[in-house]
Scaffold this motif. Structure first.
Motif, short mmCIF file in Angstrom:
data_model
loop_
_atom_site.label_atom_id
_atom_site.label_comp_id
_atom_site.label_asym_id
_atom_site.label_seq_id
_atom_site.Cartn_x
_atom_site.Cartn_y
_atom_site.Cartn_z
N GLY A 225 0.84 -1.19 0.00
CA GLY A 225 0.00 0.00 0.00
C GLY A 225 0.87 1.24 0.00
N ALA A 226 0.22 2.39 -0.11
CA ALA A 226 0.98 3.65 -0.13
C ALA A 226 0.13 4.76 0.47
CB ALA A 226 1.37 4.00 -1.56
N ALA A 230 2.80 9.59 -0.97
CA ALA A 230 3.66 8.75 -1.81
C ALA A 230 3.08 8.63 -3.21
CB ALA A 230 3.82 7.38 -1.17
N VAL A 231 1.75 8.50 -3.28
CA VAL A 231 1.08 8.37 -4.58
C VAL A 231 1.20 9.69 -5.35
CG1 VAL A 231 -1.20 8.13 -5.65
CG2 VAL A 231 -0.49 6.54 -3.86
N HIS A 238 -1.74 4.95 -8.04
CA HIS A 238 -2.88 5.42 -7.26
C HIS A 238 -3.75 4.31 -6.69
CE1 HIS A 238 -7.14 6.78 -7.02
NE2 HIS A 238 -6.56 7.62 -6.20
N GLN A 239 -3.88 3.21 -7.44
CA GLN A 239 -4.81 2.16 -6.97
C GLN A 239 -4.35 1.50 -5.68
OE1 GLN A 239 -3.26 1.99 -9.99
NE2 GLN A 239 -2.75 -0.11 -10.55
N LYS A 247 -8.09 3.21 -0.60
CA LYS A 247 -8.71 1.95 -0.16
C LYS A 247 -8.76 1.87 1.36
CE LYS A 247 -8.85 -0.20 -4.26
NZ LYS A 247 -7.71 -0.59 -5.03
N THR A 248 -9.76 1.15 1.85
CA THR A 248 -9.83 0.86 3.28
C THR A 248 -9.36 -0.56 3.48
OG1 THR A 248 -11.71 2.31 3.50
CG2 THR A 248 -11.40 0.71 5.25
#
Ligand code: FAD
Length: 313
Positions: A225-226, A230-231, A238-239, A247-248
């Motif tokens: 994850g990020a 960072a994105v 991004h995803q 995202k959760t």
């Protein structure tokens, strides 16, 4: 006992973990009925898994119509009419929220979104990045409830799994799906389904250095994850963003590398069962919610952690 409809989330013949959570949660409200919407042949692949997780009934709504999420909304709306369920449970995801919103409008139902717990008395939300717990209840029949993935411990239970075919009549289409591909980073698990997530923040410093995050993730069989920083800095796509506008996730283990712990990031990960933070700033807010914290440089700590885990495998 009243039926509780559970919309099955599936991809390539596999049931997503979040659906098993919904089936478990549904049992607190009534008898779970799984609703499978997909192309011909989908339900045959999913039926056993659904019955093993408590589905008493499986509504099979197979169609090759590619109208974007419209079959799901039409089928659920029809079942609300014919089965008068106690509630409709859908997983929180971009698609899940869109289906829930459309369905609630169409059937004049309440929509309780981003729920982290439910009982016969109502639902629980974790709000303001987890600073408050809010309780709510619907004032309409058959509320639509979207449940945050990872909020419920999955419990297997034998259900009858009786299949019932539902005719899909798609009315209205605003977009069509042209392809569906799982978003995965190589062989890594999907972010919202993973039991371990290793995330990197602005502290990682560059796209190339995200290899450190990926290396630790791969040793653990984890998803990557990020943070949004960072994105936005172009370090990671991004995803993979975790947080309020990403995202959760709610894995068993969340490792935050070089992430400060802003409220918007916490909103997407603070229900993780165990949180480990590595940050060189001892005052970083992430340490307020971390179960284990290392004050140090991620480029020193993460490779050491990776080597130590690899040795013990
Ligand atoms: P920073 O806050 O810059 O923190 C970097 C951290 O890395 C620092 O704590 C620093 O001490 C540490 N560090 C630096 N170098 C090292 C090193 N070598 N080793 C160890 N530690 C190091 N953010 C999200 O993440 N997700 C969202 O969905 C999201 N949605 C948002 C929505 C809105 C409406 C708004 C306003 C903001 C949103 N944000 C979101 C942004 C959020 O407010 C923060 O800006 C962001 O989370 C910060 O990311 P970060 O922790 O990676 O960066």
């Amino acid at each position: 006992m009243a039926e509780v409809l559970v919309l099955v989330d599936h991809l390539e013949g596999e049931i997503k973990k979040s659906t098993f959570e919904l089936l478990t949660a549904a049992r607190t409200l009534g008898e779970p009925s799984a609703v499978v919407v997909g192309p011909a042949g989908t339900a045959a692949k999913l039926a056993d898994g659904l019955a093993e997780h408590g589905a008493e009934k499986i509504y099979v709504a197979e169609t090759d119509d590619t109208a974007f999420l419209t079959p799901e909304v039409s089928v659920l709306a029809g079942l609300i009419e014919s089965a008068s369920p106690a509630a409709v449970l859908i997983g929180v995801s971009a698609d899940g929220k869109e289906i829930a919103g459309r369905l609630a409008v169409r059937t004049n139902s309440a929509w309780l979104n981003d729920v982290v717990g439910l009982s016969a008395d109502g639902v629980t939300h974790s709000v303001f990045g987890g600073a408050y717990v809010a309780e709510a209840k619907a004032n309409t029949a058959h509320p639509v409830i979207t449940l945050r993935p990872g909020s419920v411990e999955i419990e297997a239970a034998a259900g009858a799994g009786a299949q019932e075919t539902v005719t899909v009549s798609v009315d209205g289409r605003n977009a069509s799906v042209t392809s569906r591909e799982p978003i995965v980073g190589g062989d890594r698990p999907e972010l919202t389904e993973a039991s371990v997530v290793v995330s990197g923040g602005r502290g990682v410093g560059s796209a190339d250095d995200f290899g450190v995050v990926e290396g630790l993730a791969d040793t653990l069989g984890a998803a990557v994850g990020a943070s949004r920083a960072a994105v936005d800095s172009g370090y990671y796509p991004h995803q993979f963003q975790v947080g309020q506008t990403g995202k959760t996730v709610s894995p068993q283990l969340y490792i935050a590398l070089g992430i400060s712990g802003a409220i918007q990031h916490r909103a997407g990960m603070q229900t993780s069962k165990t949180i480990i933070a590595v940050n060189k700033d001892a005052e970083a807010p992430i340490f307020e919610i971390a179960d284990f914290g290392v004050v140090g440089d991620l480029f020193t700590v993460a490779p050491q952690l990776k080597d130590e885990i690899a040795k013990r495998k």
